[in-house]
Write an enzyme that holds these catalytic residues in place. Structure first.
Site, PDB file in Angstrom:
ATOM      1  N   ARG A 271       0.841  -1.196   0.000  1.00 49.44           N
ATOM      2  CA  ARG A 271       0.000   0.000   0.000  1.00 49.44           C
ATOM      3  C   ARG A 271       0.875   1.244   0.000  1.00 49.44           C
ATOM      4  NH1 ARG A 271      -4.915   1.927   3.997  1.00 49.44           N
ATOM      5  NH2 ARG A 271      -5.132   3.974   3.037  1.00 49.44           N
TER       6      ARG A 271
ATOM      7  N   ASP B 167      -9.192  -1.938   8.262  1.00 50.18           N
ATOM      8  CA  ASP B 167      -9.610  -1.047   9.354  1.00 50.18           C
ATOM      9  C   ASP B 167     -10.237  -1.833  10.503  1.00 50.18           C
ATOM     10  OD1 ASP B 167      -8.918   1.257   7.923  1.00 50.18           O
ATOM     11  OD2 ASP B 167     -10.917   1.448   7.031  1.00 50.18           O
TER      12      ASP B 167
ATOM     13  N   ARG C 169      -5.962   2.496  -3.268  1.00 45.46           N
ATOM     14  CA  ARG C 169      -5.051   1.656  -2.482  1.00 45.46           C
ATOM     15  C   ARG C 169      -5.245   0.189  -2.831  1.00 45.46           C
ATOM     16  NH1 ARG C 169      -8.489   3.311   1.944  1.00 45.46           N
ATOM     17  NH2 ARG C 169      -7.868   5.397   1.355  1.00 45.46           N
TER      18      ARG C 169
ATOM     19  N   ASP D  12      -6.888  -1.822   2.313  1.00 41.99           N
ATOM     20  CA  ASP D  12      -7.067  -1.026   3.524  1.00 41.99           C
ATOM     21  C   ASP D  12      -7.703  -1.978   4.533  1.00 41.99           C
ATOM     22  OD1 ASP D  12      -7.493   1.272   5.234  1.00 41.99           O
ATOM     23  OD2 ASP D  12      -9.525   1.493   4.415  1.00 41.99           O
TER      24      ASP D  12
HETATM   25  C1  X6L Z   1     -19.166  13.137   5.398  1.00 38.39           C
HETATM   26  C2  X6L Z   1     -17.879  13.484   5.090  1.00 38.39           C
HETATM   27  C3  X6L Z   1     -19.531  11.813   5.350  1.00 38.39           C
HETATM   28  C4  X6L Z   1     -16.950  12.517   4.742  1.00 38.39           C
HETATM   29  C5  X6L Z   1     -18.615  10.849   4.982  1.00 38.39           C
HETATM   30  C6  X6L Z   1     -16.621   8.838   4.483  1.00 38.39           C
HETATM   31  C7  X6L Z   1     -15.133  10.505   3.804  1.00 38.39           C
HETATM   32  C8  X6L Z   1     -15.697   7.883   4.157  1.00 38.39           C
HETATM   33  C9  X6L Z   1     -14.201   9.538   3.493  1.00 38.39           C
HETATM   34  C10 X6L Z   1     -17.319  11.205   4.690  1.00 38.39           C
HETATM   35  C11 X6L Z   1     -16.345  10.167   4.318  1.00 38.39           C
HETATM   36  C12 X6L Z   1     -14.474   8.232   3.661  1.00 38.39           C
HETATM   37  C13 X6L Z   1     -13.199   3.366   0.762  1.00 38.39           C
HETATM   38  C14 X6L Z   1     -13.877   4.353   0.044  1.00 38.39           C
HETATM   39  C15 X6L Z   1     -12.270   5.241   1.169  1.00 38.39           C
HETATM   40  C16 X6L Z   1     -13.632   2.017   0.650  1.00 38.39           C
HETATM   41  C17 X6L Z   1     -15.335   2.818  -0.841  1.00 38.39           C
HETATM   42  C18 X6L Z   1     -13.486   7.177   3.326  1.00 38.39           C
HETATM   43  C19 X6L Z   1     -12.271   7.619   2.585  1.00 38.39           C
HETATM   44  N1  X6L Z   1     -12.207   3.935   1.465  1.00 38.39           N
HETATM   45  N2  X6L Z   1     -14.934   4.095  -0.749  1.00 38.39           N
HETATM   46  N3  X6L Z   1     -13.274   5.534   0.330  1.00 38.39           N
HETATM   47  N4  X6L Z   1     -14.710   1.807  -0.164  1.00 38.39           N
HETATM   48  N5  X6L Z   1     -16.385   2.501  -1.606  1.00 38.39           N
HETATM   49  O1  X6L Z   1     -13.098   1.090   1.259  1.00 38.39           O
HETATM   50  O2  X6L Z   1     -13.648   6.021   3.638  1.00 38.39           O
HETATM   51  S1  X6L Z   1     -11.233   6.388   1.883  1.00 38.39           S
HETATM   52 MG    MG Z   2      -7.541   2.494   7.025  1.00 37.84          MG
HETATM   53 MG    MG Z   3     -10.769   2.831   5.439  1.00 38.54          MG
END
Ligand code: X6L
Ligand code: MG
Ligand code: MG
Length: 161
Positions: free
Chosen positions: A83, A97, A92, A95
Site C-alpha cells: 500500500r 480497518d 489503495r 485497507d
Molecule cells: C461526510 C464526510 C460523510 C466525509 C462521509 C466517508 C469521507 C468515508 C471519506 C465522509 C467520508 C471516507 C473506501 C472508500 C475510502 C472504501 C469505498 C473514506 C475515505 N475507502 N470508498 N473511500 N470503499 N467505496 O473502502 O472512507 S477512503
Molecule cells: Mg484504514
Molecule cells: Mg478505510
C-alpha cells in the site's frame, strides 16, 4: 479473546486476489481466528470520487491481540500488499480497518474505534449487517443505521468460493 470486526477494501490491481491474500495473512497469525466473512461488495468510491470502484468485505475475528497490536498487524498486512499513501482517501491495494473491538473505544491520532463515520458508510454497514444483524452500535441496533443510509452504490457480487 476479543470479538472484533474488520473492514477490508481496495481498488488497485486484482481486488479479489488482494482481499484473499489479506484473509490468508490474517488466518496465518496464530492469535487471530476468522469466524465470519461477509459477501464481497462492489462499492462506489466515497470521499474522493475520481478513482475506481472498490471491492469491500467485513470480517469478524476472535483475537487475543490487544487493540494496538492488532492495529500493527493490520498495518503490516497493508505493507505486505505494497500500500502506498499518495492521495488522501485515494486509491489503495488494500485497507484494513478496525471497525469495532468489543466495547473498547479509542480516540487518538493512532487509533480511532469505533471507526470514524462507519455508521454512515454503506460499504461498511451493509456487509457488517449481513454478518452481524443483532449488533448494537452507539446504543442503537445496526438496522437503524442501515435504514438511514444515503443512496450510496453498494452491489453484492457472487463469486465461486
Ligand atoms: C461526510 C464526510 C460523510 C466525509 C462521509 C466517508 C469521507 C468515508 C471519506 C465522509 C467520508 C471516507 C473506501 C472508500 C475510502 C472504501 C469505498 C473514506 C475515505 N475507502 N470508498 N473511500 N470503499 N467505496 O473502502 O472512507 S477512503
Ligand atoms: Mg484504514
Ligand atoms: Mg478505510
Amino acid at each position: 479473546m476479543s470479538r472484533v470486526f474488520l473492514g477490508i477494501g481496495g481498488n488497485i490491481g486484482d481486488k479479489h486476489a488482494n482481499i484473499k491474500e489479506t484473509l490468508s495473512l490474517l488466518q496465518e497469525n496464530p492469535k487471530i481466528e476468522i469466524v465470519n466473512t461477509s459477501s464481497y461488495y462492489e462499492t462506489a468510491p466515497v470521499g474522493y470520487e475520481d478513482q475506481d470502484w472498490f471491492l469491500n468485505i467485513v470480517v469478524e475475528i476472535e483475537t487475543s491481540l490487544e487493540p494496538y497490536s492488532l492495529l500493527e498487524y493490520c498495518n503490516h498486512i497493508e505493507q505486505e500488499l505494497k500500500r502506498e499513501r499518495l492521495i488522501h482517501w485515494g486509491p489503495r491495494t488494500i485497507d484494513v480497518d478496525i471497525l469495532l473491538y468489543e466495547n473498547f473505544s479509542s480516540d487518538n491520532e493512532k487509533l480511532i474505534v469505533p471507526h470514524p463515520r462507519m455508521c454512515e458508510r454503506g460499504f461498511v454497514i451493509i456487509p457488517l449487517y449481513e454478518i452481524a444483524p443483532d449488533l448494537i452500535i452507539y446504543d442503537k441496533p445496526i438496522k437503524e443505521f442501515v435504514d438511514q443510509l444515503q443512496t450510496e452504490e453498494v452491489r453484492k457480487i457472487n463469486y465461486e468460493g
